[in-house]
Write an enzyme that holds these catalytic residues in place. Structure first.
Site, PDB file in Angstrom:
ATOM      1  N   ARG A   8     -55.304 -15.417 -55.917  1.00 18.94           N
ATOM      2  CA  ARG A   8     -55.431 -15.083 -56.678  1.00 18.94           C
ATOM      3  C   ARG A   8     -56.412 -14.383 -57.511  1.00 18.94           C
ATOM      4  NH1 ARG A   8     -59.929 -16.703 -59.704  1.00 18.94           N
ATOM      5  NH2 ARG A   8     -61.294 -17.106 -57.546  1.00 18.94           N
ATOM      6  N   CYS A   9     -56.966 -14.206 -59.165  1.00 17.58           N
ATOM      7  CA  CYS A   9     -57.764 -12.775 -59.998  1.00 17.58           C
ATOM      8  C   CYS A   9     -58.157 -13.846 -60.855  1.00 17.58           C
ATOM      9  CB  CYS A   9     -56.843 -11.729 -59.994  1.00 17.58           C
ATOM     10  SG  CYS A   9     -56.960 -10.871 -59.016  1.00 17.58           S
ATOM     11  N   SER A  10     -59.310 -13.621 -61.178  1.00 11.47           N
ATOM     12  CA  SER A  10     -59.833 -14.196 -62.813  1.00 11.47           C
ATOM     13  C   SER A  10     -58.771 -14.095 -64.084  1.00 11.47           C
ATOM     14  CB  SER A  10     -60.780 -13.890 -63.256  1.00 11.47           C
ATOM     15  OG  SER A  10     -61.712 -14.888 -61.844  1.00 11.47           O
ATOM     16  N   THR A  11     -58.491 -12.691 -64.216  1.00  6.37           N
ATOM     17  CA  THR A  11     -57.965 -12.313 -65.375  1.00  6.37           C
ATOM     18  C   THR A  11     -56.402 -11.820 -65.575  1.00  6.37           C
ATOM     19  OG1 THR A  11     -58.883 -10.046 -65.008  1.00  6.37           O
ATOM     20  CG2 THR A  11     -59.888 -11.636 -66.649  1.00  6.37           C
ATOM     21  N   GLN A  16     -56.909  -6.538 -63.980  1.00  5.69           N
ATOM     22  CA  GLN A  16     -56.782  -7.050 -62.111  1.00  5.69           C
ATOM     23  C   GLN A  16     -55.479  -6.906 -61.378  1.00  5.69           C
ATOM     24  OE1 GLN A  16     -59.606 -10.566 -61.945  1.00  5.69           O
ATOM     25  NE2 GLN A  16     -60.665  -9.398 -60.735  1.00  5.69           N
TER      26      GLN A  16
END
Length: 197
Positions: A8-11, A16
């Site tokens: 998972r990445c936030s963006t 990212q």
């Protein structure tokens, strides 16, 4: 028994890179087709890919992620995931930390350590959020503009304008339009709205 990976990445992928996580998950035993990729905040509860993953796992399977903050940045959600892992009799590997519930049991020491890791992941997120807000307030105080610059029809690139008539005449669809311009579909839609307003 299958090993599933969760990255998972936030963006999104344009901002990212998630490749490092994927590489590490493969090293931890997850095959490419069993790795779920998510571009969402770690505090969001109803993440689509995480929910898909939790629906496919069977007793005896393993879920791997590079660290606790990848699977969640919420202590409450981590407690729910721990409960789910126990109920489903899974193994959960968070980087170097192994939570083995394949027998349905979780020893109190492991559970306590895991919850502490969750608290630190949530605290880290809150500290980042606080630093960002503080930085934005500081920039505002100095008279700087915060956020994305406003895009007007004057900012639309020439390549978009070159291919727009083809789109308008139904010679190309949005995906082809995006490919011709080397832009994302979202950007194409944004420019279409600007022109047509």
């Amino acid at each position: 028994m299958i090993t599933y990976g969760y990255a998972r990445c936030s963006t999104d992928e344009t901002k990212q890179n998630i490749d490092r996580q994927v590489r590490e998950l493969k090293e931890m035993g997850a095959s490419k087709e069993n790795i779920y990729l998510e571009y969402e905040s770690g505090t969001k509860v109803d993440r689509v890919e995480l929910q898909k993953l939790l629906r496919v796992v069977e007793p005896g399977d393993t879920i791997v992620t590079t660290e606790v903050s990848r699977i969640t940045r919420s202590t409450k959600q981590l407690c729910e995931i721990i409960e789910f892992v126990q109920d489903k009799q899974l193994k959960l590997i968070l980087g170097a930390f192994v939570v083995d519930c394949s027998k349905g049991e979780l020893d109190p020491m492991t559970e306590g350590m895991l919850k502490m890791m969750g608290v630190f992941a949530e605290m880290e997120r809150n500290m980042i959020s606080q630093r960002v807000k503080s930085g934005m307030q500081n920039a505002k105080a100095k008279g700087k503009t915060i956020g994305r610059p406003v895009v007007t029809s004057d900012d639309i690139p020439t390549i978009f304008l070159k291919h727009y008539p083809k789109y308008k005449n139904n010679q190309i669809n949005v995906s082809e339009f995006a490919r011709l311009c080397s832009m994302s579909r979202n950007t194409i839609y944004k420019y279409i709205r600007l022109i047509e307003e």
